[in-house]
Design an enzyme around this catalytic site. Structure first.
Site, PDB file in Angstrom:
ATOM      1  N   LYS A  78     -10.165  -6.301   9.975  1.00 59.30           N
ATOM      2  CA  LYS A  78      -8.914  -6.318  10.857  1.00 59.30           C
ATOM      3  C   LYS A  78      -8.669  -7.129  11.651  1.00 59.30           C
ATOM      4  CE  LYS A  78      -7.494  -2.886   8.102  1.00 59.30           C
ATOM      5  NZ  LYS A  78      -5.654  -3.413   7.749  1.00 59.30           N
TER       6      LYS A  78
ATOM      7  N   PRO B 222      -3.288   1.677  15.052  1.00 63.15           N
ATOM      8  CA  PRO B 222      -3.372   3.377  15.421  1.00 63.15           C
ATOM      9  C   PRO B 222      -4.639   4.335  15.302  1.00 63.15           C
ATOM     10  CG  PRO B 222      -2.707   2.649  12.867  1.00 63.15           C
ATOM     11  CD  PRO B 222      -3.553   1.138  14.037  1.00 63.15           C
TER      12      PRO B 222
ATOM     13  N   GLY C 158       1.312  -1.100   0.367  1.00 64.75           N
ATOM     14  CA  GLY C 158      -0.233  -0.401   0.188  1.00 64.75           C
ATOM     15  C   GLY C 158       0.903   1.141  -0.120  1.00 64.75           C
ATOM     16  N   HIS C 159       2.044   1.271  -0.325  1.00 69.24           N
ATOM     17  CA  HIS C 159       3.110   2.326  -0.631  1.00 69.24           C
ATOM     18  C   HIS C 159       2.076   3.577  -1.027  1.00 69.24           C
ATOM     19  CE1 HIS C 159       3.483   1.271  -4.793  1.00 69.24           C
ATOM     20  NE2 HIS C 159       4.542   2.665  -5.198  1.00 69.24           N
TER      21      HIS C 159
ATOM     22  N   HIS D 138     -12.264  10.487   4.722  1.00 70.99           N
ATOM     23  CA  HIS D 138     -12.267  10.264   6.954  1.00 70.99           C
ATOM     24  C   HIS D 138     -12.989  11.910   7.030  1.00 70.99           C
ATOM     25  CE1 HIS D 138      -9.684   6.509   6.606  1.00 70.99           C
ATOM     26  NE2 HIS D 138     -10.503   6.296   7.556  1.00 70.99           N
TER      27      HIS D 138
ATOM     28  N   LEU E 222      -1.926   6.531   1.966  1.00 63.34           N
ATOM     29  CA  LEU E 222      -1.802   7.483   2.687  1.00 63.34           C
ATOM     30  C   LEU E 222      -0.041   7.048   4.062  1.00 63.34           C
ATOM     31  CD1 LEU E 222      -1.988  10.695   4.629  1.00 63.34           C
ATOM     32  CD2 LEU E 222      -3.980   8.948   6.489  1.00 63.34           C
ATOM     33  N   VAL E 223      -0.721   6.095   4.573  1.00 68.31           N
ATOM     34  CA  VAL E 223       0.041   5.488   5.530  1.00 68.31           C
ATOM     35  C   VAL E 223       1.368   5.054   4.904  1.00 68.31           C
ATOM     36  CG1 VAL E 223       0.708   3.989   7.145  1.00 68.31           C
ATOM     37  CG2 VAL E 223      -1.638   4.665   6.938  1.00 68.31           C
ATOM     38  N   GLY E 224       1.457   4.393   3.567  1.00 66.56           N
ATOM     39  CA  GLY E 224       3.098   3.736   2.782  1.00 66.56           C
ATOM     40  C   GLY E 224       3.762   4.934   2.079  1.00 66.56           C
TER      41      GLY E 224
ATOM     42  N   TYR F  42     -15.210  -3.074   8.424  1.00 66.56           N
ATOM     43  CA  TYR F  42     -14.268  -2.927   8.149  1.00 66.56           C
ATOM     44  C   TYR F  42     -13.745  -3.487   9.276  1.00 66.56           C
ATOM     45  CZ  TYR F  42      -9.456   0.012   7.763  1.00 66.56           C
ATOM     46  OH  TYR F  42      -8.017  -0.080   7.829  1.00 66.56           O
TER      47      TYR F  42
END
Length: 314
Positions: A142, A165, A12-13, A181, A16-18, A138
């Site tokens: 998870k 997180p 997932g680069h 979000h 947002l996180v990636g 979701y």
């Protein structure tokens, strides 16, 4: 614990996180960073994922790839949120086991926790009550990922760890009003209201719910820290230990953007969870703390949005 350096596969680069992880590891030449776009490797495809692991043999993996979104997206597309995330997790974790990956960090979410969990939310409150229904597809996916990581540790001795997180924001967020979000959605809404001189902006809910917001670059720092310093079956919370109401967030974003109009609240729409504050004492005891001031983080995110309007997810 992990040795420093080697091949690190960041899934997932482009998200947002990636992107934050790529920024963080850019200053760490001891790591060879491996990435694949969704077009190059569909992580939902078990066979393709296994072929990738067989070829690349990563030493460590950060599982940041996921189908994500806000309340509206999750409520409207429950099958996508449940099935895509289950398939991604199953493919990556099983391939990591099969090809002897030394360490995997699986990233979950605060929505795994019960709706009525005591605040601040401790890790051991997982599965002690029902989740908020709007987040359930979701959250269920998870939780399945967490249990799979714990299962691989228990059954095969794999060093698979799970970080949870808080709500994230920052550069490369999704600013699409249908799928984003709350923070990027508010930034987009107020920016366009200012641009078009709209007299009012109507927001969902009452504005009373409180949330904890973590700057995504702080999360990237926490991920690297956990890979180096944490090895346990227990999930661990990653947050800043501070909460703010959506109403206050809206006022801060309006002020930073310079929108002069009125904010209206549509209380016929759902609020989601009334509070979502993590107990971060375990992370603090390990020696990590978030460092980004919220107002500065919002200002930086808005500046990124302004600088990247042509390519941002809007």
């Amino acid at each position: 614990m992990s040795s420093s350096g080697g091949k690190l596969f960041i899934t997932g680069h482009q998200g947002l996180v990636g992107r934050a992880l790529l920024r963080h590891y850019a200053s760490k030449p001891e790591w060879q960073i491996i990435t694949r776009t969704r077009a190059e490797l569909d992580l939902r495809d078990q066979h393709a994922t296994e072929a990738f692991f067989a070829t690349e043999q990563p030493d460590q993996v950060i599982l940041a790839a996921a189908t994500v979104g806000g309340i509206k997206a999750s409520y409207t597309h429950p099958v996508d949120f449940l099935l895509n995330n289950l398939q991604i997790q199953n493919s990556v974790l099983s391939a990591a086991h099969r090809y002897d990956t030394k360490k995997v960090l699986f990233l979950g979410s605060t929505c795994i926790y019960p709706k009525a969990a005591a605040m601040p939310i401790r890790e051991d409150s997982l599965l002690t009550g029902p989740m908020e229904s709007t987040n359930e597809p979701y959250g269920v996916a998870k939780i399945a990922g967490i249990k799979l990581c714990q299962g691989y540790r228990h059954q095969y001795g794999r060093d698979f760890i799970c970080g949870m997180p808080a709500n994230l924001y920052g550069s490369f967020d999704n600013f699409d009003p249908e799928h984003s979000h709350v923070l990027p959605s508010l930034i987009r809404r107020f920016h366009e209201a200012k641009l078009h001189d709209t007299p009012t902006v109507t927001l969902w809910g009452s504005g009373n719910p409180k949330r904890e917001f973590l700057f995504v670059d702080d999360l990237a720092s926490a991920c690297a820290f956990l890979l180096e310093n944490y090895s346990s079956a227990d999930i661990i919370n990653i947050g800043c230990g501070w909460e703010i109401s959506i109403r206050e967030v809206a006022e801060i974003i309006r002020e930073i953007i310079g929108y002069q109009g009125e904010i209206l609240w549509d209380t016929t729409q759902p609020d989601g969870n009334p509070r979502r504050l993590l107990d971060i004492s375990r992370m603090e005891q390990l020696g990590w703390k978030a460092t980004t001031d919220f107002r500065q983080g919002i200002a930086a995110t808005y500046q990124w949005f302004l600088d990247n309007r042509a390519t941002a997810r809007v």
